[in-house]
Motif scaffolding. Structure first.
Motif, PDB file in Angstrom:
ATOM      1  N   UNK A 145       0.864  -1.211  -0.007  1.00  0.00           N
ATOM      2  CA  UNK A 145      -0.245  -0.125   0.040  1.00  0.00           C
ATOM      3  C   UNK A 145       0.829   1.282  -0.064  1.00  0.00           C
ATOM      4  N   UNK A 149       1.367   4.064  -3.214  1.00  0.00           N
ATOM      5  CA  UNK A 149       1.171   5.622  -2.846  1.00  0.00           C
ATOM      6  C   UNK A 149       2.762   6.294  -3.173  1.00  0.00           C
ATOM      7  N   UNK A 152       3.551   6.228  -6.937  1.00  0.00           N
ATOM      8  CA  UNK A 152       2.616   7.002  -7.640  1.00  0.00           C
ATOM      9  C   UNK A 152       2.833   8.565  -7.424  1.00  0.00           C
ATOM     10  N   UNK A 153       3.199   9.032  -6.209  1.00  0.00           N
ATOM     11  CA  UNK A 153       3.314  10.173  -5.942  1.00  0.00           C
ATOM     12  C   UNK A 153       4.727  10.695  -6.667  1.00  0.00           C
ATOM     13  N   UNK A 280      -6.384  -1.529  -6.146  1.00  0.00           N
ATOM     14  CA  UNK A 280      -7.314  -0.379  -5.666  1.00  0.00           C
ATOM     15  C   UNK A 280      -6.420   0.539  -5.890  1.00  0.00           C
ATOM     16  N   UNK A 281      -5.361   0.905  -5.537  1.00  0.00           N
ATOM     17  CA  UNK A 281      -4.539   2.133  -5.768  1.00  0.00           C
ATOM     18  C   UNK A 281      -4.336   2.555  -7.119  1.00  0.00           C
ATOM     19  N   UNK A 283      -6.218   1.970  -9.396  1.00  0.00           N
ATOM     20  CA  UNK A 283      -7.626   1.980 -10.060  1.00  0.00           C
ATOM     21  C   UNK A 283      -7.612   0.822 -11.423  1.00  0.00           C
TER      22      UNK A 283
ATOM     23  N   UNK B 221     -15.645  -0.852 -13.959  1.00  0.00           N
ATOM     24  CA  UNK B 221     -14.400  -0.730 -12.944  1.00  0.00           C
ATOM     25  C   UNK B 221     -13.380  -0.064 -13.631  1.00  0.00           C
ATOM     26  N   UNK B 246     -12.801   5.712 -12.829  1.00  0.00           N
ATOM     27  CA  UNK B 246     -12.610   4.917 -11.511  1.00  0.00           C
ATOM     28  C   UNK B 246     -11.333   4.968 -10.529  1.00  0.00           C
ATOM     29  N   UNK B 247     -11.598   5.586  -9.618  1.00  0.00           N
ATOM     30  CA  UNK B 247     -10.231   5.735  -8.658  1.00  0.00           C
ATOM     31  C   UNK B 247     -10.747   5.932  -7.171  1.00  0.00           C
ATOM     32  N   UNK B 248     -10.736   4.677  -6.578  1.00  0.00           N
ATOM     33  CA  UNK B 248     -11.313   4.574  -5.300  1.00  0.00           C
ATOM     34  C   UNK B 248     -10.642   5.538  -4.371  1.00  0.00           C
ATOM     35  N   UNK B 249      -9.179   5.352  -4.040  1.00  0.00           N
ATOM     36  CA  UNK B 249      -8.633   6.040  -3.060  1.00  0.00           C
ATOM     37  C   UNK B 249      -8.565   7.589  -3.487  1.00  0.00           C
ATOM     38  N   UNK B 251      -6.310   9.563  -1.988  1.00  0.00           N
ATOM     39  CA  UNK B 251      -4.786   9.818  -2.091  1.00  0.00           C
ATOM     40  C   UNK B 251      -4.453   9.883  -3.718  1.00  0.00           C
ATOM     41  N   UNK B 252      -5.109   8.867  -4.357  1.00  0.00           N
ATOM     42  CA  UNK B 252      -4.823   8.726  -5.862  1.00  0.00           C
ATOM     43  C   UNK B 252      -5.587   9.836  -6.713  1.00  0.00           C
ATOM     44  N   UNK B 255      -3.536  12.846  -6.233  1.00  0.00           N
ATOM     45  CA  UNK B 255      -2.494  12.908  -7.060  1.00  0.00           C
ATOM     46  C   UNK B 255      -2.764  13.153  -8.377  1.00  0.00           C
TER      47      UNK B 255
END
Lengths: 335, 534
Positions: A145, A149, A152-153, A280-281, A283, B221, B246-249, B251-252, B255
């Motif tokens: 996780x 992040x 990605x950042x 999830x992160x 997408x 999705x 779709x972007x669940x988070x 934080x994402x 960004x």
């Protein structure tokens, strides 16, 4: 060998049947009402009753299982309670995305893990070994996780080197679906721009997903190789005057491959089904997200579908690994 | 090669080069203009299960359906009290012997398919919802009390709806603004019918409406792409395509918003929202909702909150201001009655200011001076306003501890939480409620009337006076009288009811500073055609 494969396939069917029974019992043991989950907080009692009736949820558990198995034997995995789609269609839509991500992640893991492991073994106790072991430790200990992040950042938001979440750029049009693997479909459509876009989108999630596996492979390769290098036949090979490179390539690596292969097989299996956080992160429209949403919304048929495909993936990968044993070590026979 | 031939060749090379450069330039320019005319929204759209307006009952589904389909009448922008024409250019309500009759006159509109919108399409759309028993069909059958027989079409541009006395025409009109009243091209739907499904399977991922957009493609999705509908009467001047990515988070989304990949972010946490408020490159909007976050106290016989004084003590003990200021970072409004701010019938009065001394007195009067211990059911996820439910629960636990109530937090996934709640087995619960249609009755009946088997029932609160009041107010057609009835009802609930209202959340939406015309109303509607991008 053919008999061996047939026997294994028969065993696989038995295992998968066990999986359906286990998954069915576990998912129905939960003290929650799937009708309420599907119809929402505001739904009235009559609506729930109607939903149960339409989806056969008010039948006895054993009857439900018999109906499910009957459908399954006809190739029908049932209908999702949440989306009211056929599960087979859903899996067909979501599984290729995960497969593509996992394949590239495993490729990364191999490209990073194997050479690092070899280097570490050859330079045992010296700085390259130390570096490789540090990587193995970090890679194994960093939560996916957090790494996702961070990647990605840094690479997307700050440096702008790689694209953000998703399988394709927002403005790219997805190629017509043949295999569901965008890399393959874009090649079939002769669309190099989309292929390049898809490849760039795959980099970060595959690296993040593959990091743990790469670390594990580094460690496994190192220890397997160290063990082989201490064997008598290596000393013999060396004493015959073979160059160190030849000794490694011809005698050591092949013999060290078996344990590495075993790990690789189980890694591939677990990646295929454990990509939830990465998906999830980033997408990523894969099976991970589908499984989570289905589990949260008590979508039993969908959960069963995912469990079955996970079981199938594990079984197939295991079989392939076992068959590959024979290739690396001719002493192993399949009779 | 002669000199002439050479120069001709040079000219050819040059002109080819020029053409290539031009086409490259053009394609770059068109890519640039595609970016200019495409609106990209990043968010958690995982609740999207269908594009069919008659079936869709989820937030994301309604958001999309509102742009693909038109309803007869609508609430425009943030004014959710004044009904505006949409497909119906006018309508009249007349009393009849058995109830009332609403007559709609249709405007000249066309579907994205090019066919004109007729009264037959309206009747088909409504009757298919009733026949299909979709998640939202109870709005038409149970609330509006209409059946297929209630609808008729004297001509191609007139729809007549007869409703019985048990339904309030104002509520019927209000719920027709919801996507359950979306009008579908019946010819198109019938052409895609499979085994009498009224085209439901096809309409799941295709569109046949008259809204400003039509569905291009839905990659499950991954993203939904809507293209402008050239036949629409609601025109989009600058946006040609809308993409819901779709972007669940959260934080994402942050960004991606910072990198310019998306124009609008749908789910920000309170902390991230606060940071966005100070960023000149972004616009941070607190958009309205009709949601209420509340504590449900089980008041059935033998339950810890049976005594009304204990429930009142809890209300006095809860520190709403602290919750809104620190936990929600301002992403919530203070309200204490059961009808949310923004709906006619909402009551701004502060009935129970935070007062621990008073709460203790009430506990003592109820014979619970030493307090008691109770199981406190809380969801595992994120609560409305974007705050983690466990943080909210910890704050409530601390507030209740001050008056001797020991709340044992039990976190559960929503499905389990609501199963327990529905079985009347939740002694104390933190939950949300959002009305199904923008009318006080959307909260009045479920929260007050035990017989409606909804929230009052789940909390074991059976108050005959409240039930009667809710029923009377629901069918009252005189606006002034109706307001007075709701005032009485909200006061009764604030004093005796099984709820402690915690806050009415805002939904945070963060956009690039160059986006204009964006508005999300409390119903969750966004008119994409009004948005433009710089």
């Amino acid at each position: 060998m053919l008999t061996y494969i047939l026997r294994r396939l028969a065993l696989m069917v038995l295992v998968l049947w066990g999986v359906t029974l286990g998954a069915f019992l576990i998912s129905h043991a939960l003290p929650s009402d799937p009708a309420a989950a599907a119809m929402g907080n505001n739904a009235r009692e009559e609506q729930l009753a109607d939903f149960r009736e339409r989806n056969g949820l008010n039948k006895p558990l054993a009857t439900q299982y018999v109906i499910y198995m009957g459908q399954l034997l006809r190739g029908d995995m049932g209908t999702s309670l949440r989306t009211q789609n056929g599960i087979v269609n859903d899996l067909r839509a979501f599984f290729p995305a995960t497969l593509e991500l996992t394949l590239v992640a495993v490729l990364f893991a191999l490209l990073i893990g194997l050479p690092l492991g070899v280097i570490a073994a050859l330079y045992q106790g010296r700085p390259p070994d130390l570096l490789a072991r540090t990587f193995a430790l970090l890679g194994g200990a960093t939560p996916v996780y957090w790494l996702a992040i961070l990647a990605l950042t840094l690479f997307h938001e700050r440096l702008g080197w790689l694209p953000g979440p998703g399988r394709l750029d927002v403005y790219s049009l997805a190629p017509p679906t043949h295999t569901g693997l965008v890399l393959v479909d874009s090649l079939l459509a002769r669309d190099p721009a989309v292929f390049w876009d898809a490849l760039r989108h795959l980099m970060l999630p595959a690296l993040v997903l593959g990091a743990y596996s790469a670390a594990l492979l580094t460690r496994m390769t190192r220890s397997a190789l160290l063990e082989v290098l201490s064997q008598d036949y290596i000393r013999t090979a060396r004493s015959k005057g073979l160059t160190p490179a030849r000794v490694i390539a011809k005698h050591a690596i092949r013999n060290a491959a078996l344990p590495v292969l075993t790990v690789l097989g189980s890694l591939f299996g677990s990646l295929l089904t454990g990509a939830v956080l990465t998906e999830t992160i980033f997408s990523w429209p894969g099976i991970g997200g589908y499984a989570t949403t289905s589990a949260i919304s008590l979508d039993f048929p969908a959960v069963m579908g995912v469990t079955l495909i996970a079981g199938l993936a594990y079984s197939v990968v295991n079989l392939l690994v076992d068959l590959a044993y024979g290739f690396f070590d001719p002493r192993i026979s399949f009779s | 090669m002669t000199q002439q031939a050479a120069s001709t060749q040079k000219l050819q090379v040059f002109s080819r080069g020029l053409a290539l450069a031009l086409s490259l330039g053009l394609s770059l320019a068109s890519a640039q203009s595609a970016r200019q005319s495409t609106l990209v929204i990043g968010g958690d759209f995982s609740d999207l299960i269908t594009m069919d307006p008659g079936v869709s009952y989820e937030f994301s589904g309604s958001l999309v359906a509102g742009n693909l389909y038109d309803t007869l009448v609508i609430y425009e922008g943030n004014d959710l009290k004044t009904l505006k024409p949409r497909l119906a250019s006018s309508w009249t309500v007349t009393p009849t012997a058995t109830g009332s009759r609403i007559t709609f006159k249709l405007r000249d509109a066309k579907f994205s398919t090019g066919r004109p919108v007729t009264s037959a399409d309206v009747i088909y759309s409504l009757t298919r919802v009733i026949a299909l028993k979709t998640p939202s069909s109870f709005l038409l059958t149970d609330v509006a009390n209409i059946t297929a027989k209630s609808l008729s079409a004297p001509d191609a541009k007139t729809v007549v709806m007869d409703i019985p006395k048990t339904a309030n025409p104002n509520i019927v009109l209000a719920l027709l603004t919801f996507n359950v009243g979306g009008v579908i091209d019946s010819t198109e739907a019938k052409a895609h019918e499979v085994k009498g499904d009224f085209g439901t399977a096809w309409l799941k991922d295709h569109s046949a409406g008259s809204g400003p957009f039509m569905l291009n493609r839905w990659d499950r999705s991954a993203q939904v792409a809507l293209d402008v509908n050239p036949n629409a009467f609601r025109k989009s001047p600058s946006i040609k395509r809308v993409i819901l990515r779709y972007m669940t988070e959260s934080a994402v989304q942050q960004s991606s918003l910072n990198s310019g990949e998306i124009d609008v972010a749908w789910n920000y946490t309170p902390d991230a929202f606060k940071a966005a408020q100070n960023d000149p490159k972004l616009k941070a909007l607190k958009t309205d909702t009709f949601m209420l976050s509340y504590l449900g106290m089980n008041s059935a016989k033998g339950m810890p909150f049976e005594d009304a004084r204990v429930r009142e003590a809890v209300r006095y003990a809860i520190d709403q201001d602290g919750m809104i200021d620190s936990l929600l970072q301002g992403l919530g409004r203070k309200t204490q009655t059961i009808i949310p701010i923004g709906l006619a019938g909402s009551d701004p009065k502060i009935y129970y200011p935070n007062n621990v001394a008073k709460a203790k007195e009430l506990m003592k009067a109820a014979g619970k001076a030493d307090g008691f211990s109770v199981d406190f059911l809380v969801s595992t996820g994120s609560c409305s306003g974007g705050v983690p439910c466990q943080d909210l629960a910890a704050k409530i636990q601390a507030d209740l501890a001050k008056i001797g109530i020991k709340a044992n937090i039990k976190q559960m996934v929503n499905s389990e939480l609501y199963t327990t709640y529905r079985a009347q087995k939740a002694p104390l619960i933190q939950a949300d409620w959002s009305p199904d249609y923008p009318d006080a009755d959307g909260n009045g009946t479920p929260l007050s009337d035990y017989a409606a088997k909804s929230l009052a029932w789940r909390n074991g609160w059976d108050n005959a006076a409240a039930g009667k009041l809710a029923q009377t107010a629901a069918i009252e057609t005189n606006a002034t009288k109706r307001l007075a009835q709701y005032k009485q009802l909200t006061a009764l609930l604030a004093k005796d009811g099984p709820y402690a209202i915690l806050y009415q959340p805002y939904k945070p939406v963060v956009l690039q500073a160059g986006i204009s015309g964006f508005n999300r109303n409390a119903n969750g509607d966004v008119q994409f055609e009004k948005i433009s991008k710089k």
